[in-house]
Scaffold this motif. Structure first.
Motif: not given
Length: 223
Positions: A52, A55-56, A58, A60, A65
């Motif tokens: 969360y 993504r919120k 940004e 990543t 990953t």
């Protein structure tokens, strides 16, 4: 490697995974059960939080990953292996756990084979429910270990007749044995039921993943 908060939480999950098993080697029960419960529950929460936040905010990254699915698999696999050992290879635990572990290994190998193509296979809501069912089932079964210890300590030195009288209300329950016993029974069968639900969802989602991957597995897929 970027050490932002989402990645730190992912690293925590990776470190917590072996801790779930190792606490039973170095701590007496029920302290080991409590430690395993805190580690697994904490890791399960961070599984949602780190995604969360990434993504919120940004944030990543390639590192996150890569490590996130590894940490997810490690925490479930080690927890299930630990439960199988604690429950003494009980059919009701080992049978569903076997299918869950098989699916995780199979899908991980399939994703590795597909490489970047694996990203084209969308995660379904059912797969998310599968993960949730696995996490909750494991938590409940660890809670069963806590309850069973306190029931065992509470009935130490008692004969069967005395235990039955306390649970039936014929003898005053001064140590809270009744609610501990009910908690033990509920967490055992509740955890078992959830584990079988998770196993069923695991098989269904695994078959669905294979179906979606089949077009990429044909010999002529590169043409």
């Amino acid at each position: 490697m970027i050490l932002n908060l989402p990645n730190i939480l992912t690293i925590f999950r990776m470190v917590a995974a072996p801790g779930i098993a190792l606490v039973f080697l170095f701590l007496a029960r029920p302290y080991a059960d409590w430690a395993a419960l805190l580690l697994f529950a904490g890791a399960s929460v961070t599984d949602w939080v780190d995604g969360y936040l990434a993504r919120k905010w940004e944030q990543t990254s390639r590192f996150g990953t890569m490590l996130d699915p590894i940490a997810d698999k490690a925490i479930v696999v080690i927890a299930l292996a630990t439960l199988c050992a604690l429950f003494g290879m009980t059919f009701w635990v080992v049978f569903p756990a076997t299918f869950i572990l098989l699916r995780e290994v199979f899908v991980s190998g399939l994703r590795e084979f597909l490489g970047t193509t694996a990203g084209l296979l969308k995660v379904t809501k059912l797969a998310k429910w599968k993960t949730t069912a696995q996490m909750v089932a494991i938590v409940v079964l660890i809670v069963y270990g806590v309850f069973s210890h306190y029931v065992g300590m509470g009935t130490f030195g008692m004969d069967g007749a005395m235990v039955d009288d306390i649970l039936a209300g014929r003898v005053e329950d001064t140590s809270g044995l009744g609610w501990k016993f009910r908690g033990m029974v509920a967490s055992y069968w509740g955890g078992i039921a959830l584990l079988w639900v998770a196993a069923a969802l695991t098989v269904i989602t695994g078959a669905d993943y294979l179906r979606k991957a089949m077009p990429f597995l044909r010999e002529d897929a590169h043409d």
